[in-house]
Design a protein around this motif. Structure first.
Motif, mmCIF file in Angstrom:
data_model
loop_
_atom_site.group_PDB
_atom_site.id
_atom_site.type_symbol
_atom_site.label_atom_id
_atom_site.label_comp_id
_atom_site.label_asym_id
_atom_site.label_seq_id
_atom_site.Cartn_x
_atom_site.Cartn_y
_atom_site.Cartn_z
ATOM 1 N N UNK A 157 0.792 -1.237 0.000
ATOM 2 C CA UNK A 157 0.000 0.000 0.000
ATOM 3 C C UNK A 157 0.818 1.276 0.000
ATOM 4 N N UNK A 158 2.097 1.224 0.376
ATOM 5 C CA UNK A 158 2.885 2.446 0.501
ATOM 6 C C UNK A 158 2.546 3.230 1.745
ATOM 7 N N UNK A 159 1.764 2.638 2.644
ATOM 8 C CA UNK A 159 1.361 3.348 3.856
ATOM 9 C C UNK A 159 2.322 3.038 4.995
ATOM 10 N N UNK A 160 2.462 3.987 5.891
ATOM 11 C CA UNK A 160 3.204 3.762 7.118
ATOM 12 C C UNK A 160 2.266 3.047 8.084
ATOM 13 N N UNK A 161 2.652 1.891 8.613
ATOM 14 C CA UNK A 161 1.777 1.216 9.566
ATOM 15 C C UNK A 161 1.621 2.047 10.822
ATOM 16 N N UNK A 162 0.416 2.112 11.327
ATOM 17 C CA UNK A 162 0.148 2.853 12.558
ATOM 18 C C UNK A 162 -0.705 1.974 13.460
ATOM 19 N N UNK A 163 -0.446 2.043 14.753
ATOM 20 C CA UNK A 163 -1.220 1.280 15.701
ATOM 21 C C UNK A 163 -2.417 2.120 16.120
ATOM 22 N N UNK A 182 -13.887 16.191 15.009
ATOM 23 C CA UNK A 182 -14.878 15.867 16.021
ATOM 24 C C UNK A 182 -15.136 14.393 16.204
ATOM 25 N N UNK A 183 -14.096 13.638 16.528
ATOM 26 C CA UNK A 183 -14.287 12.247 16.890
ATOM 27 C C UNK A 183 -14.403 11.276 15.738
ATOM 28 N N UNK A 184 -13.965 11.689 14.551
ATOM 29 C CA UNK A 184 -14.032 10.789 13.400
ATOM 30 C C UNK A 184 -12.765 9.942 13.243
ATOM 31 N N UNK A 185 -11.770 10.182 14.082
ATOM 32 C CA UNK A 185 -10.573 9.342 14.094
ATOM 33 C C UNK A 185 -9.472 9.778 13.142
ATOM 34 N N UNK A 186 -9.671 10.877 12.394
ATOM 35 C CA UNK A 186 -8.676 11.305 11.414
ATOM 36 C C UNK A 186 -7.402 11.779 12.109
ATOM 37 N N UNK A 187 -7.554 12.672 13.086
ATOM 38 C CA UNK A 187 -6.393 13.168 13.820
ATOM 39 C C UNK A 187 -5.651 12.065 14.540
ATOM 40 N N UNK A 188 -6.395 11.134 15.120
ATOM 41 C CA UNK A 188 -5.769 10.014 15.823
ATOM 42 C C UNK A 188 -4.964 9.141 14.869
ATOM 43 N N UNK A 189 -5.524 8.873 13.686
ATOM 44 C CA UNK A 189 -4.811 8.049 12.708
ATOM 45 C C UNK A 189 -3.523 8.738 12.269
ATOM 46 N N UNK A 190 -3.582 10.046 12.026
ATOM 47 C CA UNK A 190 -2.376 10.789 11.645
ATOM 48 C C UNK A 190 -1.353 10.796 12.781
ATOM 49 N N UNK A 191 -1.822 11.033 14.002
ATOM 50 C CA UNK A 191 -0.916 11.065 15.147
ATOM 51 C C UNK A 191 -0.241 9.715 15.349
ATOM 52 N N UNK A 192 -0.994 8.641 15.189
ATOM 53 C CA UNK A 192 -0.399 7.317 15.323
ATOM 54 C C UNK A 192 0.682 7.078 14.278
ATOM 55 N N UNK A 193 0.473 7.588 13.058
ATOM 56 C CA UNK A 193 1.492 7.436 12.020
ATOM 57 C C UNK A 193 2.752 8.210 12.382
ATOM 58 N N UNK A 194 2.583 9.428 12.904
ATOM 59 C CA UNK A 194 3.738 10.241 13.308
ATOM 60 C C UNK A 194 4.491 9.552 14.446
ATOM 61 N N UNK A 195 3.770 9.072 15.444
ATOM 62 C CA UNK A 195 4.419 8.420 16.575
ATOM 63 C C UNK A 195 5.111 7.125 16.146
ATOM 64 N N UNK A 196 4.506 6.392 15.232
ATOM 65 C CA UNK A 196 5.127 5.166 14.722
ATOM 66 C C UNK A 196 6.443 5.485 14.016
ATOM 67 N N UNK A 197 6.439 6.543 13.205
ATOM 68 C CA UNK A 197 7.664 6.955 12.529
ATOM 69 C C UNK A 197 8.710 7.402 13.543
#
Length: 199
Positions: free
Chosen positions: A16-22, A131-146
């Motif tokens: 996928x070319x995506x960074x895995x995020x937890x 507003x709770x749709x999980x977008x910011x969390x998904x991005x933050x998880x990718x940053x923290x994973x990196x």
């Protein structure tokens, strides 16, 4: 999932070319899009998102800050800056958010409590997807994973006065603590709050 290293040494999925995020189960259920590395063709959509947020309450769009943010994004893509940016996109490919990772600015280092911090930069989500749709969390998880993959032990960031009602509560909800304030960072009376979290 088979991983490989891209030209900056970031682990990503071969498929996928995506960074895995937890992601937490709750956030996975909310966010049904994907997070991936930013590409040059994402810049117009990212600019639209920045234009929603990079605003002065008295004068409207802050062209100077917007231009600098866009230069930083281009620099992350062409390799002239040591930073990595991600985008979040809907299942149909609409870019709805961005967040990046960089070596920390010197002004933030006094707030770090570990030897190897990284900095979260350029965190913006389209207003329609907040507003709770999980977008910011998904991005933050990718940053923290990196950050973890680069050996960082902590993520720090600064968030200015225009984000007191949006960004600040989000970072606190995600486990970040207020580490201090830098007075007049964005101009007279425009203080910035520094947040940190060990990872």
């Amino acid at each position: 999932m088979t991983s490989l290293e891209d030209h900056r040494g970031q682990a990503k999925s071969k498929e996928t070319g995506m960074i895995p995020a937890t992601l937490s189960t709750q956030e996975v259920e909310k966010f049904n899009g994907r997070v991936r590395l930013m590409k040059e063709e994402d810049l117009p959509a990212v600019r639209e998102i920045l234009e929603m947020w990079v605003r002065d309450p008295e004068t409207g769009l802050d062209h100077e800050e917007l231009d600098q943010d866009m230069k930083n994004l281009v620099g992350s893509l062409d390799g002239t800056l040591d930073r990595t940016n991600f985008v979040a996109e809907t299942p149909d490919g609409q870019v709805i958010g961005t967040m990046g990772f960089a070596s920390p600015k010197n002004e933030l280092l006094p707030f770090s409590k570990t030897e190897k911090p990284g900095e979260l930069v350029n965190a913006y989500v389209h207003r329609d997807y907040q507003g709770g749709k999980g977008v910011g969390t998904a991005l933050l998880n990718a940053v923290e994973s990196l950050a973890r993959s680069k050996g960082c032990t902590e993520v720090i960031l600064d968030s200015g006065p225009r984000h007191v009602l949006t960004g600040h509560p989000f970072y606190i909800r995600m486990g970040y603590e207020k580490a201090g304030v830098i007075p007049n960072y964005y101009g007279p009376g425009a203080h910035t709050t520094v947040f940190r979290r060990e990872i």
